[in-house]
Design an enzyme around this catalytic site. Structure first.
Site, PDB file in Angstrom:
ATOM      1  N   GLU A   1     -24.143 -17.390 -27.748  1.00 56.81           N
ATOM      2  CA  GLU A   1     -23.866 -18.758 -27.326  1.00 56.81           C
ATOM      3  C   GLU A   1     -24.952 -19.270 -26.393  1.00 56.81           C
ATOM      4  O   GLU A   1     -24.736 -19.533 -25.208  1.00 56.81           O
ATOM      5  CB  GLU A   1     -22.472 -18.823 -26.688  1.00 56.81           C
TER       6      GLU A   1
ATOM      7  N   HIS B   1     -20.855 -14.329 -24.135  1.00 56.33           N
ATOM      8  CA  HIS B   1     -21.083 -14.120 -25.561  1.00 56.33           C
ATOM      9  C   HIS B   1     -22.558 -14.398 -25.850  1.00 56.33           C
ATOM     10  O   HIS B   1     -23.002 -15.534 -25.750  1.00 56.33           O
ATOM     11  CB  HIS B   1     -20.189 -15.055 -26.383  1.00 56.33           C
TER      12      HIS B   1
ATOM     13  N   HIS C   1     -19.358 -21.629 -22.571  1.00 61.13           N
ATOM     14  CA  HIS C   1     -19.356 -21.022 -23.907  1.00 61.13           C
ATOM     15  C   HIS C   1     -19.877 -22.001 -24.953  1.00 61.13           C
ATOM     16  O   HIS C   1     -20.032 -23.182 -24.695  1.00 61.13           O
ATOM     17  CB  HIS C   1     -17.917 -20.644 -24.292  1.00 61.13           C
TER      18      HIS C   1
ATOM     19  N   GLU D   1     -16.642 -25.481 -23.308  1.00 63.11           N
ATOM     20  CA  GLU D   1     -17.191 -25.198 -24.624  1.00 63.11           C
ATOM     21  C   GLU D   1     -18.199 -26.274 -25.015  1.00 63.11           C
ATOM     22  O   GLU D   1     -17.980 -27.455 -24.778  1.00 63.11           O
ATOM     23  CB  GLU D   1     -16.069 -25.172 -25.674  1.00 63.11           C
TER      24      GLU D   1
HETATM   25 ZN   LIG Z   1     -17.730 -17.745 -26.184  1.00 57.92          ZN
END
Ligand SMILES: [Zn+2]
Length: 1158
Positions: A889, A886, A984, A1061
């Site tokens: 990010e 992504h 992420h 994350e």
């Molecule tokens: Zn992500």
């Protein structure tokens, strides 16, 4: 009177009721006498808990026996008095009776009688009052009471009583309490309105007589329920209700004195009703006609500084925002101004996006499952279909090649295992069911709706829509759901995504020969002898064009010009000085391919912006200033400022008009120049930037609009732009007005980040947090059902005429990655470390997708010198890491940088890790997205982290080949992948945490035979600064079907597969608590990641018993516990086979058990 007397009377009643519970004529007299006596006793002395407990059932029987002689009003009345006396007692005393009453459905009995006596002018009214009193007390225990009241048609009777006793201090509250119970049910609420119930309630609700404040409050609550849905509100708005409420609120404003506190409460409650009303079109119309904006705005401004009016102010703002007519964003077209032409045959993807931009984005919500659908059959284990990685009966006979004999010898013919079930038509239903039962919250919601449906099926008169107009409500529900970044932003997007036909993917080759042909080249480290390695090592990472220059840059400059950096965790790594960084960066920038033409290099990226060296606490939210911001916005709508509204930056107009051929940066010179215009200047034509438009509102205030992801009209979250020509004595306000997410960490202490060129020139090249009065809220822009949100923040720039870069998070561009790779490949210790950079594949727009390999050099001589066992490269297992799928990010990239810095350092831990593992790292899975300033997608408009199941090699080459790489490892290598982790950023949570797989919670049903070892690795992070185990989530939901961690787990049997994350905001736990995240903390977690990997080396192969205690941490419900029991056997099997494995190398024991269980 002694207690046993009471007992004897009850005994007498019991006797009189007889065996059949039908009293005879004589018995009835007995009963009449006994009840009268009991009533006398109870009026003299309160009933006590004990005697009620003993006789509750008898009382109920007595009451129910009256259905045979319902004309005997007098006896019935006496019995009701008896019951009421008991119900008047404290909770504990009356509880047994209430229980008995509800159990025997006395409510229906009473409503039946109510209907019968309603028309009786004599005793009837007394009786009906008594019945109401009883129902008011026990009513909220009977969930179906509203339905029953409707069926027995007693609502008219209740409203009739209300009309008579409105202002009766004793009876009024009783009726209102009961109405409150009724009106909570939307359909019953509608029925109340049909029997003209609204008018008397309104009269009461809008009284100005302070003596009736209590009644008024209750009445307002009922009215609020009576306007709970849009339809109901629309009906109510046909009266003068909106006008009246506004008048009362405005009039009460004037009232001062002791009753003021109460009047605030009443006003708040009235505004809640008003908020319901303006959700309907009729309500908004009345609001506008009654000059509501002016009245509310005035009232609000008067009390702005008063803390006791906070709720009042919030409600006022909400109401006003609701009534503002929706405006279109000041853009000609919301679609991306940057277009990228997709390869032939795929143009339909962009056409679809264009179509969606034109149509209502929420229409796709209809494709969502309805509660009825999720009631489908529970899947049996046979029905449960699991996608299998390999084609059936594909027997492998791999031809050995000289250079890879060892790999071949251990080639595991995985593909022969198991026949594969085909997807069956009922599969989707089964999946749905699974999904709803996996998600506890959703499940509960579904079941309550179902109740409602069942309930209504009897006499469904009219269905009221329960949905909020602006879908705000359902959005809230999505938000409440434990959802993660992978699935973001909001489910809405997923539906739209899934409704567009996806390009067909090609299965990754399953034939080891084929795989070897494609991917052998990426495994040079396994090639012996050593001299081949040494040969490879001398390669630099750049192509021939730039090679000579870089060689010049680095030749003879090492290590004197390189700074050896020591950070908090006290390990050393190499960093280029900023001028060298700039030169390397500029060289790489020439080969970076963007979808439109850049005009410059951003200063902080090119000159290596650093982490701010001091802690930056999270911002305390300043409710009051936020409220005044909102009111200011509303004021702006009421009376637009006459001076400005001029566009000062318009990307659409300047894109592709640039004549710049060589990218450079002249910020330092520009800083010295005199300003030529009287407003801020913006620029957004550099890598990763995405400002679309800047509109000056007043001298100090600017509205900003972000570009959507390339080829789409959506995904506004990331931002990065340059601003200059500022004065240092002014406070500027920036409003970014086209965010889409319903909430943001900007409301939870986060600030944007800024980089000042002026400061950098003065030796402070830092990215730091900035912004006062940061707030994120729904604005008035939108179209049809599309809603936009505003991020607002104030900045007081420290220097006159500075050049500043403002971003959502610390930028990390693709060119920066290439520069870092140059740095790494020129600074690592060549005598010990094997570091290799290759091009995994080209991206859609032709950029290289780098693949890095890190391990230690295998040198038999070293082995004996060090007395340290070095495992030959061919025997090391793999760790595959990836990030930045992504593009918004960037935090993921900083973690990745931390990891690579660490792995290439001479730390003892890093050394052991290199000796143990081969690291395969894809640091940027979506370079195109990163380069073009996208938030979520690639140029092909899709979320790449949903493409792993079957990636299309043309559209999603990086995913296709990363998956191919893992496929190769799992099928052609003796050492499978020990751990896979994709990095992420998470926009709604704080801290660092993991998403992992729980085989028992697979969206296709429990995956029998798979180990639950997955929770071990996150558990090892306990105590790591900034890490929060409580945020970790182990699910395998259907929505994540195509995401990396689930696919590699499913298809390649990698048990330790994770999404890690990182917050954008900061920490609410541990030693970083209360601090915002910085580049340094991101890099540190990278180092910590490596150190925990080392712990894994020790823990990796311990058995299920060791893991068992950890599991309790994650177990949430009974269903889960049950599943656990069923899988325990598998774990035992696993552990026994693990311990029986006699292999000296622990990693082989893992693979052997893996094999046993397949
Ligand atoms: Zn992500």
């Amino acid at each position: 009177m002694p207690l046993n007397k009471i007992d004897s009377w009850f005994a007498r009643i019991n006797q009189a009721l007889g065996r059949d519970r039908i009293p005879t004529a004589d018995g009835k007299e007995d009963i009449r006498y006994a009840v009268r006596k009991i009533n006398q006793y109870f009026s003299a002395e309160k009933p006590n808990h004990e005697s009620i407990g003993k006789h509750a059932n008898l009382i109920v029987e007595l009451l129910l026996s009256m259905h045979r002689c319902s004309d005997d009003f007098e006896l019935l009345s006496q019995i009701l008095v008896l019951i009421r006396d008991v119900l008047d007692c404290d909770k504990k005393t009356r509880r047994p009776l209430v229980k008995a009453l509800i159990k025997n459905d006395v409510c229906s009995f009473l409503l039946h009688h109510l209907r019968a006596v309603a028309d009786d002018r004599g005793l009837g009214q007394d009786l009906s009052l008594q019945i109401h009193q009883i129902l008011a007390v026990i009513g909220h225990h009977d969930k179906r009471l509203p339905l029953k009241a409707r069926l027995f048609k007693t609502l008219g009777c209740t409203i009739g009583l209300l009309r008579i006793y409105s202002y009766n201090a004793k009876i009024g509250p009783v009726i209102l309490t009961l109405l409150k119970i009724y009106a909570k049910n939307a359909i019953t609420a509608s029925a109340i309105c049909r029997v003209q119930g609204l008018q008397p309630l309104l009269r009461l609700a809008l009284t100005l007589d302070r003596r009736h404040a209590k009644l008024q409050k209750a009445a307002i609550t009922v009215v609020r329920y009576l306007t709970q849905t849009k339809k109901l509100a629309a009906r109510a708005a046909t009266t003068t209700i909106v006008r009246d409420i506004l008048a009362i609120v405005f009039l009460m404003d004037k009232s001062q004195g002791p009753s003021r506190g109460r009047s605030i409460k009443i006003k708040e409650n009235l505004l809640k009703v008003l908020l319901n009303l303006v959700k309907s079109k009729a309500g908004r119309l009345q609001f506008l006609e009654a000059n509501g904006f002016y009245l509310l705005h005035e009232s609000a401004m008067n009390v702005l500084q008063n803390d006791s009016f906070t709720t009042f102010l919030d409600l006022s703002c909400h109401i006003m925002l609701h009534c503002c007519p929706k405006q279109q964003l000041p853009l000609e077209n919301v679609f991306s101004p940057v277009r990228y032409v997709l390869p032939q045959g795929y143009d339909y993807i962009v056409s679809n996006e264009l179509f969606m931009a034109d149509s209502d984005p929420n229409m796709y919500k209809d494709t969502n499952e309805t509660p009825e659908q999720s009631k489908s059959v529970i899947p049996t284990s046979e029905q449960r279909v699991r996608p299998k990685s390999s084609t059936a009966s594909n027997v492998v006979t791999r031809v050995p090649s000289a250079s890879k004999s060892s790999a071949v010898a251990a080639c595991r013919p995985k593909s022969t295992k198991g026949a594969r079930a085909e997807k069956k038509p009922h599969d989707s239903q089964a999946v749905r069911k699974k999904k709803s039962s996996l998600n506890g919250l959703k499940d509960r919601q579904v079941s309550t709706i179902d109740d409602e449906v069942d309930e209504e099926s009897n006499s469904l008169v009219e269905d009221e829509e329960l949905d909020d107009e602006d879908s705000g409500k359902s959005d809230d529900e999505e938000e409440d759901e434990e959802d993660d970044e992978e699935d973001d932003p909001s489910n809405r997007e997923n539906f739209t995504n899934s409704s567009v036909p996806l390009p067909n993917g090609e299965p990754i080759a399953r034939d080891p020969m084929e795989l070897a042909a494609s991917y052998d080249q990426f495994f040079d480290e396994t090639v012996d002898p050593i001299h081949v390695l040494r040969l490879k090592m001398t390669q630099t990472i750049v192509d021939s064009r730039t090679e000579s220059l870089l060689t010049r840059l680095f030749s003879n400059t090492l290590p004197s010009t390189l700074m050896r950096i020591s950070d908090r965790s006290s390990f050393c790594y190499w960093r280029m000085p900023s001028d060298l960084h700039f030169q390397a960066y500029s060289i790489h920038a020439t080969s970076t391919k963007s979808a439109y033409r850049f005009t410059k290099l951003a200063y902080p990226d090119a000159f290596n912006g650093l982490s701010y060296p001091r802690c930056e606490p999270m911002q305390k939210s300043d409710e009051r200033s936020i409220r005044s911001i909102l009111l200011g916005d509303i004021h702006r709508i009421l009376s637009p400022p006459s001076i400005f509204y001029r566009t000062v930056y318009d990307f659409d107009a300047v894109v592709n008009r640039s004549s710049v051929t060589t990218l450079d940066n002249d910020d330092e010179q520009r800083c010295q120049m005199r300003p030529t215009v009287d407003h801020l200047l913006f620029d957004s034509q550099f890598e990763s930037s995405n400002l679309r438009k800047a509109i000056q509102i007043t001298e100090e205030e600017y509205d900003l609009i972000l570009r959507p992801d390339v080829n789409t009209s959506r995904h506004h979250q990331w931002f990065y732009f340059e601003v200059s020509n500022m004065r240092n004595n002014m406070t500027y306000r920036f409003n970014i007005i086209n965010f889409e997410k319903i909430n943001s960490q900007f409301n939870a202490g986060m600030q944007p980040v800024i980089f000042s060129v002026h400061n950098a020139r003065n030796g402070k090249p830092y990215w730091r947090r900035i912004g006062e009065k940061v707030s994120y809220y729904k604005n008035i822009y939108g179209r049809k059902k599309k809603i936009y949100y505003t991020l607002t923040f104030n900045i007081r720039f420290p220097h006159d005429n500075d050049i500043c870069y403002i971003a959502y998070h610390y930028p990390y561009t693709y060119t920066k990655l290439l520069t870092d790779i140059t740095n790494w490949s020129n600074t690592y210790d060549r005598s010990n470390i094997y570091f290799h950079q290759q091009v995994l594949c080209k991206t859609l727009s032709g950029n290289d997708c780098p693949l890095l390999t890190i391990t230690s050099l295998y040198n038999e001589d070293d082995m004996y010198q060090d007395e340290k066992q070095t495992i030959p490269i061919q025997e090391r297992s793999y760790i595959v890491l990836s990030a930045r799928v992504h593009p918004g990010e960037s935090n993921a990239s900083w973690i990745m940088k931390g990891i690579i810095d660490y792995l290439l350092s001479d730390e003892q831990t890093a050394r052991i890790l290199r000796d143990r593992y081969v690291f395969k790292i894809v640091p940027m899975l979506n370079p195109d997205g990163v380069i073009n300033g996208c938030s979520r997608c690639s140029l092909a408009t899709k979320d790449l982290n949903r493409q792993w199941s079957s990636p299309n090699s043309t559209l999603f080459p990086t995913i296709y080949h990363t998956k191919g790489l893992i496929a190769y490892l799992s099928m052609c290598s003796s050492r499978p992948v020990t751990l896979f982790c994709d990095f992420h950023g998470h926009s709604r949570q704080k801290n660092f945490f993991f998403y992992g797989n729980d085989p028992r919670l697979h969206y296709l049903g429990p995956a029998v035979g798979r180990s639950a070892v997955t929770k071990l690795f996150p558990k090892l992070f306990t105590g790591v600064p900034g890490f929060a185990l409580q945020n970790c989530l182990f699910t395998m939901r259907k929505q994540k079907e195509g995401c990396a961690r689930i696919v590699v787990w499913d298809e390649f049997k990698i048990d330790l597969a994770y999404t890690m994350e990182a917050t954008y905001c900061g920490f609410d736990t541990g030693i970083y608590k209360g601090l915002q995240i910085q580049i340094s903390s991101l890099q540190s977690i990278g180092h910590d990641f490596c150190q925990v990997l080392l712990k894994l080396v020790d823990q990796e192969f311990k058995t299920a018993e060791v893991i068992a205690p950890f599991e309790e941490l994650f177990i949430g419900n009974d269903e889960y516990q049950q599943e656990k029991r069923t899988t325990n056997n598998d774990e035992k099997r696993r552990s026994s086979s693990a311990s029986s494995s006699s292999s000296s190398s622990s990693s082989s024991s893992l693979s052997s058990t893996d094999g046993d269980l397949q």
